[in-house]
Scaffold this active site. Sequence first.
Site, PDB file in Angstrom:
ATOM      1  N   GLY A 135     -20.620   6.749   3.018  1.00 42.88           N
ATOM      2  CA  GLY A 135     -19.755   7.097   1.891  1.00 42.88           C
ATOM      3  C   GLY A 135     -20.578   7.252   0.625  1.00 42.88           C
ATOM      4  O   GLY A 135     -21.669   6.661   0.490  1.00 42.88           O
TER       5      GLY A 135
ATOM      6  N   LYS B  33       0.852  -1.193   0.000  1.00 43.28           N
ATOM      7  CA  LYS B  33       0.000   0.000   0.000  1.00 43.28           C
ATOM      8  C   LYS B  33       0.880   1.232   0.000  1.00 43.28           C
ATOM      9  O   LYS B  33       2.034   1.181   0.458  1.00 43.28           O
ATOM     10  CB  LYS B  33      -0.875   0.018   1.256  1.00 43.28           C
TER      11      LYS B  33
ATOM     12  N   GLY C  74     -18.540   7.655  -2.493  1.00 38.74           N
ATOM     13  CA  GLY C  74     -17.454   7.714  -3.464  1.00 38.74           C
ATOM     14  C   GLY C  74     -17.549   6.542  -4.425  1.00 38.74           C
ATOM     15  O   GLY C  74     -18.629   6.006  -4.682  1.00 38.74           O
ATOM     16  N   ASN C  75     -16.396   6.148  -4.943  1.00 39.32           N
ATOM     17  CA  ASN C  75     -16.371   5.099  -5.961  1.00 39.32           C
ATOM     18  C   ASN C  75     -17.033   3.816  -5.477  1.00 39.32           C
ATOM     19  O   ASN C  75     -17.917   3.263  -6.149  1.00 39.32           O
ATOM     20  CB  ASN C  75     -14.916   4.843  -6.383  1.00 39.32           C
TER      21      ASN C  75
HETATM   22  P1  NAD Z   1     -13.592   7.795  -2.402  1.00 39.93           P
HETATM   23  O1  NAD Z   1     -12.569   8.808  -2.061  1.00 39.93           O
HETATM   24  O2  NAD Z   1     -14.070   7.675  -3.816  1.00 39.93           O
HETATM   25  O3  NAD Z   1     -14.908   8.036  -1.494  1.00 39.93           O
HETATM   26  C1  NAD Z   1     -14.873   8.132  -0.113  1.00 39.93           C
HETATM   27  C2  NAD Z   1     -16.256   8.563   0.349  1.00 39.93           C
HETATM   28  O4  NAD Z   1     -16.278   8.558   1.776  1.00 39.93           O
HETATM   29  C3  NAD Z   1     -16.640   9.986  -0.079  1.00 39.93           C
HETATM   30  O5  NAD Z   1     -18.002  10.024  -0.427  1.00 39.93           O
HETATM   31  C4  NAD Z   1     -16.405  10.813   1.185  1.00 39.93           C
HETATM   32  O6  NAD Z   1     -17.240  11.978   1.255  1.00 39.93           O
HETATM   33  C5  NAD Z   1     -16.824   9.794   2.238  1.00 39.93           C
HETATM   34  N1  NAD Z   1     -16.309  10.082   3.570  1.00 39.93           N
HETATM   35  C6  NAD Z   1     -15.062  10.435   3.946  1.00 39.93           C
HETATM   36  N2  NAD Z   1     -15.013  10.618   5.280  1.00 39.93           N
HETATM   37  C7  NAD Z   1     -16.263  10.365   5.736  1.00 39.93           C
HETATM   38  C8  NAD Z   1     -16.867  10.382   7.014  1.00 39.93           C
HETATM   39  N3  NAD Z   1     -16.167  10.689   8.093  1.00 39.93           N
HETATM   40  N4  NAD Z   1     -18.178  10.041   7.115  1.00 39.93           N
HETATM   41  C9  NAD Z   1     -18.913   9.732   6.025  1.00 39.93           C
HETATM   42  N5  NAD Z   1     -18.395   9.702   4.784  1.00 39.93           N
HETATM   43  C10 NAD Z   1     -17.098  10.018   4.656  1.00 39.93           C
HETATM   44  O7  NAD Z   1     -13.023   6.403  -1.847  1.00 39.93           O
HETATM   45  P2  NAD Z   1     -13.387   4.945  -2.337  1.00 39.93           P
HETATM   46  O8  NAD Z   1     -12.468   4.569  -3.418  1.00 39.93           O
HETATM   47  O9  NAD Z   1     -14.851   4.821  -2.555  1.00 39.93           O
HETATM   48  O10 NAD Z   1     -12.933   4.094  -1.054  1.00 39.93           O
HETATM   49  C11 NAD Z   1     -13.766   3.963   0.084  1.00 39.93           C
HETATM   50  C12 NAD Z   1     -13.198   2.881   0.983  1.00 39.93           C
HETATM   51  O11 NAD Z   1     -13.114   1.666   0.264  1.00 39.93           O
HETATM   52  C13 NAD Z   1     -11.798   3.125   1.552  1.00 39.93           C
HETATM   53  O12 NAD Z   1     -11.724   2.502   2.829  1.00 39.93           O
HETATM   54  C14 NAD Z   1     -10.909   2.379   0.574  1.00 39.93           C
HETATM   55  O13 NAD Z   1      -9.656   2.018   1.149  1.00 39.93           O
HETATM   56  C15 NAD Z   1     -11.769   1.176   0.311  1.00 39.93           C
HETATM   57  N6  NAD Z   1     -11.486   0.472  -0.936  1.00 39.93           N
HETATM   58  C16 NAD Z   1     -11.524   1.122  -2.133  1.00 39.93           C
HETATM   59  C17 NAD Z   1     -11.287   0.404  -3.300  1.00 39.93           C
HETATM   60  C18 NAD Z   1     -11.413   1.026  -4.660  1.00 39.93           C
HETATM   61  O14 NAD Z   1     -11.270   0.310  -5.656  1.00 39.93           O
HETATM   62  N7  NAD Z   1     -11.731   2.308  -4.777  1.00 39.93           N
HETATM   63  C19 NAD Z   1     -10.965  -0.956  -3.230  1.00 39.93           C
HETATM   64  C20 NAD Z   1     -10.954  -1.587  -1.994  1.00 39.93           C
HETATM   65  C21 NAD Z   1     -11.215  -0.860  -0.848  1.00 39.93           C
END
Ligand code: NAD
Length: 431
Positions: A222, A110, A224-225
């Site tokens: 959340g 990571k 996000g993605n």
């Molecule tokens: P992202 O940055 O696209 O989205 C994160 C979301 O979380 C946003 O909507 C943000 O506003 C919200 N957020 C942040 N702090 C917050 C809080 N305190 N309360 C409520 N919402 C909050 O990130 P992502 O890619 O969607 O990743 C989210 C999680 O999934 C992370 O833990 C990441 O490590 C994990 N993850 C992501 C992937 C991937 O392919 N993107 C793969 C495996 C795991």
Amino acid sequence: MASVSSKPFNPFAMAQAQFDRVAEMINLDHPTRELLRQPLREFHFALPIRMDDGSFKVFRGFRVQHNDARGPHKGGIRFHPQETIDTVRALGMWMTWKCAVVNIPLGGGKGGVVCDPHNLSMREQEALCRAYVRQIARAVGPLQDVPAPDVMTNAQHMLWMLDEFERIHGAKYPGFITGKPVGMGGSVGRTEATGYGVVFTIREALKELNLRAKDTLASVQGFGNVAQYAIELYQQIGGTVVCVSCWDQEDQTSHAFYKADGIDLAALRGICDRFGGIDKKKAVSLGYKILPGDAWIEQEVDILIPAALENSITGDNAGKISRRVKLLAEGANGPTTPDADHILQERGIFVIPDFLANAGGVTCSYLEQVQSNINYYWEKDEVLGKLDVKMTSAFIDVSELAKKNKLFMRDAAYIIAISRVAQACRDRGWV
Ligand code: NAD
């Protein structure tokens, strides 16, 4: 070695505690425990960047390589203002278990940069990506360590990193990084993969719980993605999402958005920024009730999907989970602390642990790597079909072990993953 986390809860201590518990359960020998409870190696570096106003700012960067007994290290690079080395160590370790539980030939790693992209121009972000690669160019590569996007990094960041890596090495290495833009070596389906993967496992868990998706309600942390694509597929299989929460950059706090008859995904997408922050005023005008950020966990729903950050379900708030909740699918990495886990177990909530539920991203990254290496790209149906097969068979492996030995799903997933990695270390003669 570096500083410890400044957060009240240390994610690396949590990852080690989870590992130690299972190492004890499977009676893992001591040398293997010592090898696996810490990273093989880690890089800490300074990234001096010329800012748009002409000044210089020095950012901190990390790359942690946890274990590569089963294949090259694999793991995302996060841009986050509260990034710490202990968060990166924990996530690197979880990547090792994640690749092992879905049985793909990759190890764990990571990366992270302490920065807030909200406050950086595109040029500054590009400079940061290129500087990051210059620091680790000799320790990463298609056969050593393959980065990917994560929190607040995306396909554009990956392409800048790839371009810098190829400039340094003087050749094309599309397999160096995944999550690249489609048409530039990226795989179709990668954007959807993590969120869809969460729902492939939810679909299987619902079968075990004798529930039909169309009879269920969900609440999501959340937007996000991961969250957006989990919501997309969950709605396609008939489920209703009544609440989502996200971080509000302006207010520096989180808010939850509630709609009793179900959120309109397309409408919310239309009023959210590229960081997954929903515009509060516009949401109100669309009929959403705005609640405090923590309210997502208290909803009267069947399914909770934490898909934001680590450490969000704790001993303090797990008691607020409604009696109706039967399933918790961890889209985020490390959302549940061990004391909260204890409460979930006592309550009999079916937990799909993070490194199984959100393994769709790395599984699709692996498919991207394969396509990049053979320089031939599959259609979306083929990619998502292969992803479904991998996720479903990993879920079945874990749930069968859990049923057979009356184990909590997290323990069953850990037993499978740790046993596979430990075996690879022994087979290689490392321990
Ligand atoms: P992202 O940055 O696209 O989205 C994160 C979301 O979380 C946003 O909507 C943000 O506003 C919200 N957020 C942040 N702090 C917050 C809080 N305190 N309360 C409520 N919402 C909050 O990130 P992502 O890619 O969607 O990743 C989210 C999680 O999934 C992370 O833990 C990441 O490590 C994990 N993850 C992501 C992937 C991937 O392919 N993107 C793969 C495996 C795991």
